[in-house]
Design an enzyme around this catalytic site. Sequence first.
Site, PDB file in Angstrom:
ATOM      1  N   ASP A   1       2.698  -2.352  10.599  1.00 39.57           N
ATOM      2  CA  ASP A   1       1.809  -3.409  10.114  1.00 39.57           C
ATOM      3  C   ASP A   1       1.718  -4.520  11.164  1.00 39.57           C
ATOM      4  OD1 ASP A   1       0.134  -4.065   8.042  1.00 39.57           O
ATOM      5  OD2 ASP A   1       1.728  -4.399   6.583  1.00 39.57           O
TER       6      ASP A   1
ATOM      7  N   LYS B   1      -1.618  -0.816  11.358  1.00 41.97           N
ATOM      8  CA  LYS B   1      -2.453  -1.214  10.226  1.00 41.97           C
ATOM      9  C   LYS B   1      -2.891  -2.662  10.373  1.00 41.97           C
ATOM     10  CE  LYS B   1      -0.872  -1.997   5.962  1.00 41.97           C
ATOM     11  NZ  LYS B   1      -1.500  -3.308   5.635  1.00 41.97           N
TER      12      LYS B   1
ATOM     13  N   GLU C   1      -6.007  -1.633  -1.993  1.00 37.49           N
ATOM     14  CA  GLU C   1      -4.963  -2.254  -2.812  1.00 37.49           C
ATOM     15  C   GLU C   1      -5.539  -3.106  -3.932  1.00 37.49           C
ATOM     16  OE1 GLU C   1      -0.997  -5.140  -2.440  1.00 37.49           O
ATOM     17  OE2 GLU C   1      -2.001  -4.406  -0.633  1.00 37.49           O
TER      18      GLU C   1
ATOM     19  N   ASP D   1       4.369  -5.561   6.372  1.00 37.06           N
ATOM     20  CA  ASP D   1       4.777  -6.956   6.511  1.00 37.06           C
ATOM     21  C   ASP D   1       5.305  -7.518   5.194  1.00 37.06           C
ATOM     22  OD1 ASP D   1       2.396  -7.201   5.135  1.00 37.06           O
ATOM     23  OD2 ASP D   1       1.395  -8.440   6.640  1.00 37.06           O
ATOM     24  N   SER D   2       5.296  -6.704   4.148  1.00 35.70           N
ATOM     25  CA  SER D   2       5.999  -7.076   2.915  1.00 35.70           C
ATOM     26  C   SER D   2       7.489  -7.260   3.175  1.00 35.70           C
ATOM     27  CB  SER D   2       5.782  -6.018   1.836  1.00 35.70           C
ATOM     28  OG  SER D   2       6.024  -4.712   2.350  1.00 35.70           O
TER      29      SER D   2
ATOM     30  N   GLU E   1      -5.571  -5.724   8.329  1.00 34.86           N
ATOM     31  CA  GLU E   1      -6.122  -6.039   7.013  1.00 34.86           C
ATOM     32  C   GLU E   1      -7.553  -6.538   7.093  1.00 34.86           C
ATOM     33  OE1 GLU E   1      -1.985  -7.257   4.680  1.00 34.86           O
ATOM     34  OE2 GLU E   1      -3.668  -8.645   4.708  1.00 34.86           O
TER      35      GLU E   1
END
Length: 287
Positions: free
Chosen positions: A90, A120, A189, A51-52, A122
């Site tokens: 993501d 993925k 991260e 999602d970056s 978070e």
Amino acid sequence: MSAQGVQRRLNLGDLTTKKNAGEPIVMVTAYDYPSAQIVEAAGVDIVLVGDSAAMTVLGYDSTVPVTVDEMLTLTKAVRRGLGRPLLVGDLPFGSYEISDEQAVITAQRFVKEAGCDLVKIERGGTSVDRARALVAAGIPVVGHVGLTPQTAVSLGGYRAQGRTVETALALRDDALALQDAGCAMLVIEAVPREVTELIMPLMRIPVIGIGAGPATDGQVLVFHDLLGIYDGPAARFVKRYANVREASVAGVAEYAREVREREYPAPEHEYAMPDAEAQRLSGINPG
């Protein structure tokens, strides 16, 4: 290579084999068909449509605004450019946190519509329950602890996590909880290497680091960061392996100069009519 000259797509068993053999796993982000082709040709093991992309591709100021449909469009494009690497999608902010049902519905779209091998999510906490539900629905999951950009505001911004003993132990507990929930892989991260070294002996699943030191089973970087494409601030852990933006600006500037000075197009860039047809055409009165 197969008899048809196409490499077999990697699977989760291959990642476990690499982990057990101490062979580093290479993961990188990609966001469209051309970048997928590049990382495929470079021989990476895993591709994350992160999602970056909200910031690097779509121009948002954080990862939060990006939608499921936007992420699916990007992920489908990457899938079309990949052969061998595993593809991770993501799940964007707001698409899985409300309930297990919401998480499963969203993840199924990434698997069915975009061809993801894994999805993925978070954080620990309630995300552990979501991971368990996704695994129960037959969807392989990648957990993500440490700096989690979707909730960066609540973490005090884009900064390293786990810098006290208490927060380091909390990260360890989240990592273990995600592993116990059935996650197939974990991303850590922006944490001190001591935290990673605390966690790694406890992990049976492959662990990918980004700003987490060298102890993880592999590393991931953002495509636009490592190639110097994205014109934004770079995190401490980013190493630039090329300066594509500088070369791109120089190339477009040279094109603009040649157009303005009528150097482009040159004769070699033109199409020609057969001589006889050109002669016939030249005899036609423009009026």
